[in-house]
Design a protein around this motif. Structure first.
Motif, short mmCIF file in Angstrom:
data_model
loop_
_atom_site.label_atom_id
_atom_site.label_comp_id
_atom_site.label_asym_id
_atom_site.label_seq_id
_atom_site.Cartn_x
_atom_site.Cartn_y
_atom_site.Cartn_z
N ILE A 172 0.84 -1.20 0.00
CA ILE A 172 0.00 0.00 0.00
C ILE A 172 0.88 1.25 0.00
N ARG A 173 1.94 1.23 0.81
CA ARG A 173 2.87 2.37 0.80
C ARG A 173 3.52 2.53 -0.57
N GLU A 174 3.87 1.42 -1.18
CA GLU A 174 4.49 1.45 -2.50
C GLU A 174 3.55 2.07 -3.53
N LEU A 175 2.28 1.71 -3.50
CA LEU A 175 1.31 2.30 -4.43
C LEU A 175 1.20 3.80 -4.22
N GLN A 176 1.22 4.21 -2.97
CA GLN A 176 1.13 5.64 -2.66
C GLN A 176 2.39 6.37 -3.12
N LEU A 177 3.55 5.77 -2.90
CA LEU A 177 4.80 6.41 -3.29
C LEU A 177 4.97 6.48 -4.80
N ARG A 178 4.34 5.59 -5.52
CA ARG A 178 4.44 5.61 -6.98
C ARG A 178 3.77 6.84 -7.58
N LYS A 179 3.05 7.58 -6.76
CA LYS A 179 2.45 8.83 -7.22
C LYS A 179 3.48 9.96 -7.28
N ASN A 180 4.72 9.67 -6.83
CA ASN A 180 5.82 10.63 -6.84
C ASN A 180 5.53 11.91 -6.06
N TYR A 181 4.98 11.74 -4.88
CA TYR A 181 4.73 12.87 -4.00
C TYR A 181 5.61 12.71 -2.77
N ASP A 182 6.46 13.68 -2.51
CA ASP A 182 7.32 13.63 -1.33
C ASP A 182 6.53 14.05 -0.10
N TYR A 183 6.48 13.18 0.88
CA TYR A 183 5.74 13.46 2.10
C TYR A 183 6.59 14.21 3.12
N VAL A 184 7.88 14.16 2.95
CA VAL A 184 8.79 14.82 3.87
C VAL A 184 9.73 15.71 3.07
N ASP A 185 9.79 16.97 3.45
CA ASP A 185 10.74 17.89 2.84
C ASP A 185 11.96 17.96 3.76
N PRO A 186 13.11 17.48 3.31
CA PRO A 186 14.28 17.44 4.19
C PRO A 186 14.70 18.80 4.73
N TYR A 187 14.34 19.84 4.03
CA TYR A 187 14.73 21.19 4.46
C TYR A 187 13.79 21.75 5.52
N LYS A 188 12.67 21.09 5.74
CA LYS A 188 11.72 21.55 6.75
C LYS A 188 11.75 20.70 8.02
N VAL A 189 12.64 19.73 8.08
CA VAL A 189 12.75 18.88 9.27
C VAL A 189 13.43 19.70 10.36
N GLU A 190 12.75 19.80 11.50
CA GLU A 190 13.32 20.54 12.63
C GLU A 190 14.41 19.73 13.31
N ASP A 191 15.39 20.39 13.84
CA ASP A 191 16.48 19.76 14.61
C ASP A 191 17.21 18.70 13.79
N ARG A 192 17.43 18.96 12.51
CA ARG A 192 18.13 18.01 11.65
C ARG A 192 19.50 17.63 12.18
N GLU A 193 20.21 18.62 12.71
CA GLU A 193 21.57 18.38 13.16
C GLU A 193 21.62 17.51 14.42
N GLU A 194 20.55 17.51 15.20
CA GLU A 194 20.51 16.76 16.45
C GLU A 194 20.07 15.31 16.26
N LEU A 195 19.42 15.01 15.15
CA LEU A 195 18.91 13.66 14.92
C LEU A 195 20.02 12.75 14.41
N PRO A 196 19.98 11.47 14.79
CA PRO A 196 20.97 10.53 14.24
C PRO A 196 20.76 10.38 12.73
N PRO A 197 21.82 10.35 11.95
CA PRO A 197 21.68 10.25 10.49
C PRO A 197 20.86 9.05 10.04
N ILE A 198 20.97 7.92 10.75
CA ILE A 198 20.22 6.73 10.34
C ILE A 198 18.71 6.94 10.45
N ALA A 199 18.29 7.75 11.43
CA ALA A 199 16.86 8.06 11.57
C ALA A 199 16.36 8.86 10.38
N LEU A 200 17.17 9.81 9.95
CA LEU A 200 16.79 10.61 8.78
C LEU A 200 16.76 9.76 7.51
#
Length: 133
Positions: A96-124
Motif C-alpha cells: 500500500i505504501r508502495e502504491l502511494q509512493l508511486r504517485k511521486n509525491y514527497d511526504y517529507v521535505d528534508p529542508y523543513k525537518v526541525e532539529d536536523r543536526e541533532e537527529l541521528p543520520p540513520i533516523a533521517l
C-alpha cells in the motif's frame, strides 16, 4: 485461483496490484482480529490491521491510500506471527505504501525537518526511504 471484485475496475486493478506486490492472497483473511489485538501500534492507527484486509476485500483501496495506518505500521511482524492463516500483513502494508509512493509525491521535505543536526543520520535516512519516492 484468481479472485475478482465486482465493483469499479480501477479498484479491482489496485487490489490486484496490492496482491501482486505483497504476494499475499487478501481473500484468505476471515477477520478473526488477532492481528489487531496483538499490534503494538493499533492505538495510533485510523484503520485497524484486520480492517485493512476488509477494505481490500471490499475493493475500497482509496480509504487505505488516504489512511495513516500503512505509514504507522512498524513492520514488527506480530500480526504475521499471530495470523492463523499465515498472512503477512506487513507485506500488504508495504504494498500500500508502495502504491502511494508511486504517485511521486514527497511526504517529507528534508529542508523543513526541525532539529536536523541533532537527529541521528540513520533516523533521517530511514525516514526518507519510507516517505519519499
Amino acid at each position: 485461483m484468481k479472485y475478482t471484485i465486482k465493483e469499479d475496475p480501477h479498484k479491482n486493478e489496485l487490489v490486484q496490484k496490492v496482491m501482486e506486490i505483497s504476494g499475499e492472497n487478501i481473500f484468505s483473511c476471515y477477520q478473526c482480529g488477532r492481528c489487531s489485538s496483538g499490534c503494538p501500534m493499533a492505538e495510533f492507527m485510523d484503520v485497524l490491521p484486520n480492517q485493512v484486509f476488509m477494505f481490500l476485500q471490499e475493493g475500497d483501496v482509496d480509504t487505505l491510500l488516504n489512511a495513516k495506518t500503512p505509514w504507522i505500521c512498524a513492520a514488527c511482524f506480530t500480526c504475521t506471527v499471530r495470523c492463523p492463516v499465515g498472512l503477512d500483513l506487513a507485506a500488504v502494508m508495504e504494498a500500500i505504501r508502495e502504491l502511494q509512493l508511486r504517485k511521486n509525491y514527497d511526504y517529507v521535505d528534508p529542508y523543513k525537518v526541525e532539529d536536523r543536526e541533532e537527529l541521528p543520520p540513520i533516523a533521517l535516512v530511514s525516514n526518507f526511504r519510507k516517505f519519499t519516492p
